[in-house]
Scaffold this motif. Structure first.
Motif, PDB file in Angstrom:
ATOM      1  N   ASP A   1     -25.841 -23.297   1.379  1.00  0.00           N
ATOM      2  CA  ASP A   1     -26.062 -22.105   0.554  1.00  0.00           C
ATOM      3  C   ASP A   1     -26.922 -21.107   1.309  1.00  0.00           C
ATOM      4  OD1 ASP A   1     -25.647 -20.557  -1.744  1.00  0.00           O
ATOM      5  OD2 ASP A   1     -27.546 -21.190  -2.615  1.00  0.00           O
TER       6      ASP A   1
ATOM      7  N   HIS B   1     -28.951 -25.443  -4.881  1.00  0.00           N
ATOM      8  CA  HIS B   1     -27.537 -25.054  -4.831  1.00  0.00           C
ATOM      9  C   HIS B   1     -26.803 -25.828  -3.725  1.00  0.00           C
ATOM     10  CE1 HIS B   1     -28.278 -20.926  -6.957  1.00  0.00           C
ATOM     11  NE2 HIS B   1     -28.553 -21.962  -7.717  1.00  0.00           N
TER      12      HIS B   1
ATOM     13  N   HIS C   1     -29.070 -17.216   0.524  1.00  0.00           N
ATOM     14  CA  HIS C   1     -29.459 -16.143  -0.392  1.00  0.00           C
ATOM     15  C   HIS C   1     -30.222 -15.060   0.355  1.00  0.00           C
ATOM     16  CE1 HIS C   1     -28.317 -17.423  -4.450  1.00  0.00           C
ATOM     17  NE2 HIS C   1     -28.434 -18.647  -3.982  1.00  0.00           N
TER      18      HIS C   1
HETATM   19 ZN   LIG Z   1     -27.138 -20.188  -4.338  1.00  0.00          ZN
END
Ligand SMILES: [Zn+2]
Length: 159
Positions: A10, A44, A12
């Motif tokens: 993941d 995540h 971000h």
């Molecule tokens: Zn995420």
């Protein structure tokens, strides 16, 4: 015994003045991860590892960002949901190994609390959860502190 491995990734964006939640812990930092739910990049990646191990699509499939049910929710709730999905299909979680990649802040002091939160949500002992962190040696978008990345692998076993 039937076992399977799963992998998750993941990323971000980091934005100034934004809360920075990782592994259910609020980090003290001038910037934080931006995105749907609490943008918990570590949780995540772990969710995607779990879902991947059981061949159950991905986090976006089960918790679409168009669904208001998941807006602003703690990602630890999503992790618990993933464990439930596995449980319903006869899988139990063995262990998790995760790697964070970010320049700042230093993650080490937060790791014990992250393990506590993930242990509680995933129903495995802290001894079965590994969280490590590295920088990107100042290179690229991670090095410029524009974003944060997490990788995770997990092992699941047939009950
Ligand atoms: Zn995420």
């Amino acid at each position: 015994m039937k076992i399977k491995v799963g992998f998750g990734f993941d990323v971000h964006q980091l934005k100034d003045g934004h809360p920075f939640v990782m592994g259910g812990v609020q980090l003290e930092h001038h910037a934080g991860a931006f995105g749907h739910s609490d943008a918990d990049v570590l949780v995540h990646a772990i969710c995607d590892a779990l879902l991947g191990a059981a061949n159950l699509e991905d986090i976006g499939y089960h918790f679409p960002n168009t669904d208001d049910r998941w807006r602003g929710i703690s990602s630890l709730v999503l992790l618990a949901e993933c464990v439930k999905l596995l449980d319903e299909r006869g899988w139990t979680l063995g262990n998790i190994d995760a790697m964070l990649c970010l320049e700042a802040p230093k993650i080490k002091p937060y790791i014990p609390a992250m393990k506590q939160h993930i242990s509680a949500a995933a129903g495995i002992t802290e001894d079965d959860i590994s969280i490590k962190a590295t920088t990107n040696e100042t290179m690229g978008f991670i090095g410029r502190e524009e974003g944060v990345v997490a990788y995770a692998v997990c092992l699941i076993e047939r009950k």
